[in-house]
Design a protein around this motif. Structure first.
Motif, PDB file in Angstrom:
ATOM      1  N   ALA A 115      36.212  17.617  78.389  1.00 46.84           N
ATOM      2  CA  ALA A 115      35.506  15.843  78.379  1.00 46.84           C
ATOM      3  C   ALA A 115      34.093  16.075  77.730  1.00 46.84           C
ATOM      4  CB  ALA A 115      35.727  15.920  79.579  1.00 46.84           C
ATOM      5  N   GLY A 116      34.079  14.892  77.118  1.00 48.10           N
ATOM      6  CA  GLY A 116      32.653  14.846  76.467  1.00 48.10           C
ATOM      7  C   GLY A 116      32.706  13.643  75.488  1.00 48.10           C
ATOM      8  N   LYS A 117      31.566  13.726  74.988  1.00 44.55           N
ATOM      9  CA  LYS A 117      31.213  12.371  74.122  1.00 44.55           C
ATOM     10  C   LYS A 117      30.835  13.106  72.597  1.00 44.55           C
ATOM     11  CE  LYS A 117      30.280   8.944  77.392  1.00 44.55           C
ATOM     12  NZ  LYS A 117      29.169   7.807  77.858  1.00 44.55           N
ATOM     13  N   ASP A 118      31.060  14.182  72.501  1.00 47.10           N
ATOM     14  CA  ASP A 118      30.509  14.925  71.072  1.00 47.10           C
ATOM     15  C   ASP A 118      31.428  14.628  70.090  1.00 47.10           C
ATOM     16  OD1 ASP A 118      28.236  16.100  72.402  1.00 47.10           O
ATOM     17  OD2 ASP A 118      29.250  17.860  73.086  1.00 47.10           O
ATOM     18  N   GLY A 119      32.619  14.309  70.481  1.00 44.77           N
ATOM     19  CA  GLY A 119      33.606  14.145  69.296  1.00 44.77           C
ATOM     20  C   GLY A 119      34.163  15.470  69.116  1.00 44.77           C
ATOM     21  N   ILE A 120      34.819  15.522  67.491  1.00 43.01           N
ATOM     22  CA  ILE A 120      35.214  16.850  66.823  1.00 43.01           C
ATOM     23  C   ILE A 120      33.938  17.457  66.380  1.00 43.01           C
ATOM     24  CG2 ILE A 120      36.722  17.862  65.329  1.00 43.01           C
ATOM     25  CD1 ILE A 120      38.786  15.662  65.982  1.00 43.01           C
ATOM     26  N   ILE A 121      33.641  18.865  66.554  1.00 46.05           N
ATOM     27  CA  ILE A 121      32.818  19.524  66.145  1.00 46.05           C
ATOM     28  C   ILE A 121      33.055  20.666  65.391  1.00 46.05           C
ATOM     29  CG2 ILE A 121      30.589  20.914  66.680  1.00 46.05           C
ATOM     30  CD1 ILE A 121      30.023  19.177  69.107  1.00 46.05           C
ATOM     31  N   GLY A 140      39.050  10.542  62.518  1.00 43.83           N
ATOM     32  CA  GLY A 140      39.980   9.264  62.170  1.00 43.83           C
ATOM     33  C   GLY A 140      41.098   9.296  62.597  1.00 43.83           C
ATOM     34  N   TYR A 141      42.048  10.377  62.318  1.00 43.00           N
ATOM     35  CA  TYR A 141      43.199  10.533  62.806  1.00 43.00           C
ATOM     36  C   TYR A 141      43.463  10.288  64.126  1.00 43.00           C
ATOM     37  CZ  TYR A 141      47.964  12.514  63.546  1.00 43.00           C
ATOM     38  OH  TYR A 141      49.438  12.525  64.022  1.00 43.00           O
ATOM     39  N   ILE A 142      42.861  11.173  64.906  1.00 40.98           N
ATOM     40  CA  ILE A 142      42.849  11.199  66.317  1.00 40.98           C
ATOM     41  C   ILE A 142      42.645   9.810  67.076  1.00 40.98           C
ATOM     42  CG2 ILE A 142      41.946  11.966  68.523  1.00 40.98           C
ATOM     43  CD1 ILE A 142      43.563  14.100  67.199  1.00 40.98           C
ATOM     44  N   ALA A 143      41.596   9.223  66.420  1.00 40.15           N
ATOM     45  CA  ALA A 143      41.263   7.554  66.829  1.00 40.15           C
ATOM     46  C   ALA A 143      42.285   6.719  66.781  1.00 40.15           C
ATOM     47  CB  ALA A 143      39.919   7.479  66.294  1.00 40.15           C
ATOM     48  N   HIS A 144      42.793   6.892  65.557  1.00 37.23           N
ATOM     49  CA  HIS A 144      44.083   5.963  64.989  1.00 37.23           C
ATOM     50  C   HIS A 144      45.262   6.192  65.672  1.00 37.23           C
ATOM     51  CE1 HIS A 144      46.742   4.029  62.299  1.00 37.23           C
ATOM     52  NE2 HIS A 144      47.616   4.919  62.259  1.00 37.23           N
ATOM     53  N   LYS A 151      42.189   2.962  74.485  1.00 32.05           N
ATOM     54  CA  LYS A 151      41.251   3.501  75.627  1.00 32.05           C
ATOM     55  C   LYS A 151      39.970   4.414  74.663  1.00 32.05           C
ATOM     56  CE  LYS A 151      44.789   7.397  75.342  1.00 32.05           C
ATOM     57  NZ  LYS A 151      45.823   6.305  74.693  1.00 32.05           N
ATOM     58  N   PRO A 152      39.058   4.554  75.337  1.00 33.11           N
ATOM     59  CA  PRO A 152      37.816   5.327  74.688  1.00 33.11           C
ATOM     60  C   PRO A 152      38.232   6.876  74.565  1.00 33.11           C
ATOM     61  CG  PRO A 152      37.077   5.273  77.120  1.00 33.11           C
ATOM     62  CD  PRO A 152      38.579   4.278  76.846  1.00 33.11           C
ATOM     63  N   LEU A 153      37.654   7.405  73.366  1.00 33.41           N
ATOM     64  CA  LEU A 153      37.809   8.692  72.975  1.00 33.41           C
ATOM     65  C   LEU A 153      36.910   9.726  73.790  1.00 33.41           C
ATOM     66  CD1 LEU A 153      40.051  10.571  71.648  1.00 33.41           C
ATOM     67  CD2 LEU A 153      38.591  10.268  69.623  1.00 33.41           C
ATOM     68  N   ASN A 154      37.011  10.054  74.834  1.00 27.92           N
ATOM     69  CA  ASN A 154      36.042  10.894  75.782  1.00 27.92           C
ATOM     70  C   ASN A 154      36.335  12.381  75.356  1.00 27.92           C
ATOM     71  OD1 ASN A 154      34.493   8.935  76.660  1.00 27.92           O
ATOM     72  ND2 ASN A 154      35.896   8.313  77.986  1.00 27.92           N
ATOM     73  N   LEU A 155      35.985  13.022  74.092  1.00 30.05           N
ATOM     74  CA  LEU A 155      36.461  14.254  74.004  1.00 30.05           C
ATOM     75  C   LEU A 155      35.430  15.021  73.147  1.00 30.05           C
ATOM     76  CD1 LEU A 155      38.732  16.076  73.155  1.00 30.05           C
ATOM     77  CD2 LEU A 155      39.082  14.927  70.899  1.00 30.05           C
ATOM     78  N   SER A 156      35.394  16.149  73.483  1.00 23.97           N
ATOM     79  CA  SER A 156      34.594  17.143  72.992  1.00 23.97           C
ATOM     80  C   SER A 156      35.296  18.422  72.410  1.00 23.97           C
ATOM     81  CB  SER A 156      33.279  17.408  73.981  1.00 23.97           C
ATOM     82  OG  SER A 156      32.453  18.624  73.517  1.00 23.97           O
ATOM     83  N   ALA A 157      35.351  18.442  71.353  1.00 25.18           N
ATOM     84  CA  ALA A 157      36.391  19.411  70.547  1.00 25.18           C
ATOM     85  C   ALA A 157      35.343  20.528  69.622  1.00 25.18           C
ATOM     86  CB  ALA A 157      37.392  19.138  70.027  1.00 25.18           C
ATOM     87  N   ARG A 158      35.983  21.741  69.593  1.00 26.66           N
ATOM     88  CA  ARG A 158      35.249  22.723  68.579  1.00 26.66           C
ATOM     89  C   ARG A 158      36.264  23.316  67.855  1.00 26.66           C
ATOM     90  NH1 ARG A 158      32.067  20.516  71.474  1.00 26.66           N
ATOM     91  NH2 ARG A 158      29.897  21.498  72.179  1.00 26.66           N
ATOM     92  N   ILE A 159      36.328  23.471  66.342  1.00 24.00           N
ATOM     93  CA  ILE A 159      37.034  23.767  65.559  1.00 24.00           C
ATOM     94  C   ILE A 159      36.377  25.038  64.720  1.00 24.00           C
ATOM     95  CG2 ILE A 159      38.648  23.416  63.619  1.00 24.00           C
ATOM     96  CD1 ILE A 159      39.214  20.621  64.635  1.00 24.00           C
ATOM     97  N   VAL A 160      37.081  26.144  64.506  1.00 19.78           N
ATOM     98  CA  VAL A 160      36.397  26.943  63.732  1.00 19.78           C
ATOM     99  C   VAL A 160      37.324  28.029  63.025  1.00 19.78           C
ATOM    100  CG1 VAL A 160      36.179  28.759  65.504  1.00 19.78           C
ATOM    101  CG2 VAL A 160      34.468  28.922  63.969  1.00 19.78           C
ATOM    102  N   LYS A 200      48.447  11.959  77.235  1.00 21.40           N
ATOM    103  CA  LYS A 200      48.233  11.951  78.635  1.00 21.40           C
ATOM    104  C   LYS A 200      46.721  12.740  78.746  1.00 21.40           C
ATOM    105  CE  LYS A 200      50.190  14.020  82.713  1.00 21.40           C
ATOM    106  NZ  LYS A 200      51.364  14.869  83.429  1.00 21.40           N
ATOM    107  N   LYS A 201      46.648  13.898  77.945  1.00 18.12           N
ATOM    108  CA  LYS A 201      45.330  14.516  77.942  1.00 18.12           C
ATOM    109  C   LYS A 201      44.273  13.456  77.774  1.00 18.12           C
ATOM    110  CE  LYS A 201      43.158  18.547  78.206  1.00 18.12           C
ATOM    111  NZ  LYS A 201      43.172  19.416  79.439  1.00 18.12           N
ATOM    112  N   ILE A 202      44.173  12.947  76.645  1.00 17.88           N
ATOM    113  CA  ILE A 202      43.059  12.062  76.491  1.00 17.88           C
ATOM    114  C   ILE A 202      42.752  11.087  77.498  1.00 17.88           C
ATOM    115  CG2 ILE A 202      42.442  10.102  74.840  1.00 17.88           C
ATOM    116  CD1 ILE A 202      43.649  11.943  72.587  1.00 17.88           C
TER     117      ILE A 202
END
Length: 801
Positions: free
Chosen positions: A594-600, A622-626, A632-641, A780-782
């Motif tokens: 959970a968070g508001k950082d989006g995809i980092i 853009g894909y996740i938001a679309h 609903k709001p996208l309250n997501l904080s994700a890390r990709i590496v 459901k997770k979002i």
């Protein structure tokens, strides 16, 4: 339904029977350029248009045969053009610092040079004989005798008049003096001083009268001496003119169609007659040339020489000059110097031509990269093309450092077609940054890296191979070997429907295969020799690839090829190592909360990711938001590496793998580790084509093969990359035996179903995803993350109150 590629989809196999030959020695060698119709059309236009500014820039990458092809094409064109003029530099008798240039019909420059040399040699031999002849000697002696008699008569008369006044003439080294005489005795200064004052006064008065008489007489003698010199000079002039007049007339007649020659030969005649003393034996000027150095004798005659800077006597058609080292002096010529008595001297005979002079009236081919490396070359080339003349000057003068007086040769009129050859980047840079380039190089000839694989081009390719064998004296290829070469060419082109025009790479493989054929004493190069040459070429360059595989196998680099893991995907990338590129798997992981950082993108945050890679990650947002955040709001904080990545990462070919890892982390559905993924993605979820698809598939296959194929391993590729597949035989065999699988996908939904074994899910009429699908779990997770953020926000507000 999951679709899978068959072994037949993974490579184009050429039927050698279509070549209609058993070996290339049955074929006719190819002449001309193959597979470059666009470039040929542009070249033909550029070479034939005569208007100013239509010079040619040939765009192409090294190895495409651009230089060789252009040379052959231009040489064929040049054969149909007239042979240009010869050019000579001559002494300017009015100003030797500004030599004159003359134009002569082709082949006559050498003859003119020889004729002038023969003329000067004849004059040097003939005139001394003329001045030693009996007739000349008698005339000269008669003139001198007559003048001597007159001179002696004047001096005798003066002496008589002086004696009548009591004086005699006395000649010394510094002149003629009068000395008093009394009673037959010559008085010296002491005796003169002892005389009475009256006697001395009388002597002084008489001395004044005699001095006046002597002055008038000596003036007359000087006039007769001057007349004698003039008479001798006229005699020499007439004798020399009579001797050389026939030569002068013959040369004028031979070159009456060239006005500059007549002017030059007249100047030569005037100069010879003016300086005839150097031809007279025992004269002062002649004797000055005898001592110190023998070559000094030739110095006075150098001004009559012809400096032939362009000789087209052996040329048929227009010249074609390829200047591989376009320094300023190599292009525009130079003025040489030589040391004489510790001083550097020069003259018009030391002017040397450059490539521009030799190509004048024809074609000049220059590699643009080398041209731009050399100081002054590019700017001077532009100036010459704009002014239509070639100037020879010292390079140091362009810097303004040299102020000493030097030669300023007359410019040579320029009529030339310049062809620059270089990579497209040089064309783009020059077009963008140099306004003169647009005016001077209006024709662009693009050499493609590939051509269509059709029947005509296949036959021409086989003939091209025949040409290589003949030119390089290699063994000819069997038809099956030719087929292997064409298959390898398709691999280089990365397209089943294309063949590569990187002819240098093709020639190298054939040359290496010739070596292996020779080792086996084979009459022809066979398919096995071509295969061995390709394998050995890879072996010489794949040390790093082998090290990477070693690290993967011993667990240093973590790659799973079995089981399933949430938020973890095997991405595929290509690593370049100079002349060799190979594919390798890389672990891509994602974590969410959970968070508001989006995809980092951790690669971006650490400044290891390039701009294209960063763009690919941002597209995921853009894909996740679309897809999931419309209502609903996208309250997501994700890390990709990219795990265990310690260098820069560029490109978007792993963006689909990153998205699969993110979707797995959101849905908490594990991803199969026996599969690897490549492909870029857009905001609508379409999987897009990428480069290096063959290397990527082979890279993951190599890892799986080392660990043992399980039968369920494979790779997901974009469907649009099917046409690019030209895989190694070992991969194709594994696919044929159902031990390895290649899945083409067009959308992320198709890919996630293959990777998870669970349906992606579609929206129903109520706007909900089917329960139990991946999209349902993600949605459901979002929603849960949104509720959690809402709850946390509310609690924080209550605490603040």
């Amino acid at each position: 339904m999951i679709k899978e590629l068959s072994a037949n989809d993974l490579k184009i196999v050429l039927d050698s029977k279509k070549l209609n030959c058993n070996s290339t020695d049955e074929l006719t060698p190819l002449e001309g350029i193959i597979g470059q119709d666009r470039a040929v059309k542009a070249l033909r236009f550029g070479l034939n248009i005569a208007n100013s500014g239509f010079n040619i820039f040939v765009c192409g990458y090294s190895g495409t045969g651009r230089t060789t092809s252009v040379k052959e094409f231009v040489q064929e064109t040049a054969k149909t053009r007239p042979t240009p003029s010869d050019w000579c530099y001559l002494n300017n008798f009015r100003d030797s610092y500004q030599p004159n240039v003359i134009e002569l019909p082709p082949g006559r420059g050498k003859k003119f040079q020889d004729d002038i040399k023969s003329f000067v040699d004849s004059v040097k031999s003939l005139l001394p004989k003329v001045f030693e002849s009996k007739d000349y000697t008698e005339k000269r002696d008669a003139i001198i005798k007559s003048a001597s008699e007159i001179r002696q008569g004047l001096l005798n008369g003066l002496n008589s008049r002086a004696q009548s006044q009591g004086f005699i003439l006395k000649t010394t080294q510094i002149g003629v003096f009068i000395v008093p005489v009394i009673n037959g005795k010559v008085l010296n200064d002491q005796e003169f001083l002892k005389l009475d004052e009256q006697v001395k006064d009388q002597i002084q008065k008489k001395r004044i009268l005699v001095n006046d008489d002597m002055k008038k007489t000596m003036d007359t003698v000087s006039a007769y001496d001057k007349k004698l010199a003039e008479d001798i000079k006229k005699l020499n002039h007439d004798a020399a003119l009579y001797a050389i007049e026939k030569f002068i007339t013959d040369i004028k007649e031979d070159y009456k169609d060239v006005g500059e020659v007549a002017e030059f030969i007249e100047e030569v005649q005037k100069d010879i007659l003016k300086n005839v003393d150097i031809f007279i034996p025992n004269s002062l000027n002649a004797n000055q040339q005898q001592v110190v150095f023998p070559w000094l004798k030739e110095v006075p005659f150098k001004k009559y020489e012809v400096n032939l800077i362009v000789d087209n006597s052996v040329l048929s058609g227009a010249p074609v000059v390829i200047e591989q080292n376009p320094t300023y002096q190599n292009l525009f010529g130079r003025i040489e110097k030589e040391a004489q008595f510790g001083v550097l001297t020069t003259d018009f005979t030391m002017i040397r031509s450059g490539s521009m002079h030799r190509a004048n009236g024809g074609f000049l081919v220059i590699p643009v990269e080398e041209l731009l490396k050399n100081l002054f070359s590019w700017d001077s080339l532009k100036m010459s093309l704009m002014n239509k003349k070639i100037m020879i000057e010292e390079a140091s003068e362009k810097l303004g450092y040299v102020s000493t007086k030097g030669l300023r040769p007359e410019p040579v009129p320029l009529d030339i077609k310049v062809i620059l050859i270089g990579n497209p980047i040089y064309f783009n840079l020059l077009f963008s940054l140099d306004d003169d380039f647009k005016k001077l190089f209006k024709v662009k000839a693009d050499f493609d890296l590939s051509m269509d694989r059709n029947d005509e081009n296949i036959k021409n390719y086989a003939r091209f191979i025949c040409t290589i064998c003949n030119k390089e004296k290699l063994k000819h290829l069997e038809a099956s070997a030719v087929a292997k070469v064409i298959e390898y060419s398709c691999r280089l082109a990365e397209n089943k429907d294309k063949v590569s025009t990187r002819f240098s790479d093709i020639a190298n493989i054939i040359t290496e295969a010739n070596y292996y054929a020779a080792c086996e004493n084979s009459k022809y190069i066979k398919a096995i020799h071509i295969k061995k040459a390709i394998e050995e070429k890879i072996l010489r360059s794949n040390l790093i690839e082998e090290k990477v595989k070693e690290y993967i196998n011993n667990g240093t680099i973590l790659i799973d090829t079995e089981s399933s893991v949430v938020g973890q995907v095997n991405g595929l990338s290509v690593t370049g190592n100079g002349d060799y590129s190979f594919g390798r798997p890389s672990r891509v992981t994602a974590s969410v909360g959970a968070g508001k950082d989006g995809i980092i993108d951790i690669e971006r945050e650490t400044k290891l990711g390039g701009p294209i890679h960063t763009k690919g990650v941002l597209i995921l947002s853009g894909y996740i938001a679309h897809k999931y955040s419309v209502d609903k709001p996208l309250n997501l904080s994700a890390r990709i590496v990219f795990e265990q990545s310690y260098g820069g990462i560029e490109g978007d070919s792993a963006s689909s793998a990153e998205l699969y890892a993110l979707l797995s982390a959101l849905s908490e559905v594990p991803v199969k580790q026996n599969l690897a993924v490549t492909g870029s993605v857009n905001q609508k979820g379409r999987v897009q084509a990428i480069g290096g698809v063959n290397e990527k598939i082979e890279g993951f296959f190599a890892v799986c093969n080392e660990r043992g194929l399980t039968g369920d391993q494979g790779v997901l590729i974009p469907e649009s990359n099917i046409k690019n597949l030209m895989l190694k035989d070992e991969v194709i065999d594994a696919v044929r035996d159902k031990k390895f699988h290649i899945y083409p996908v067009t959308t992320i939904e198709e890919g996630i179903e293959i990777l998870t074994g669970i349906k992606a899910g579609q929206l129903n009429s109520e706007g909900k995803y089917e329960e139990g699908t991946v999209n349902y779990m993600i949605n459901k997770k979002i929603e849960e993350l949104a509720e959690k953020m809402k709850s946390l926000t509310a609690n924080n507000i209550m605490k603040d109150e």
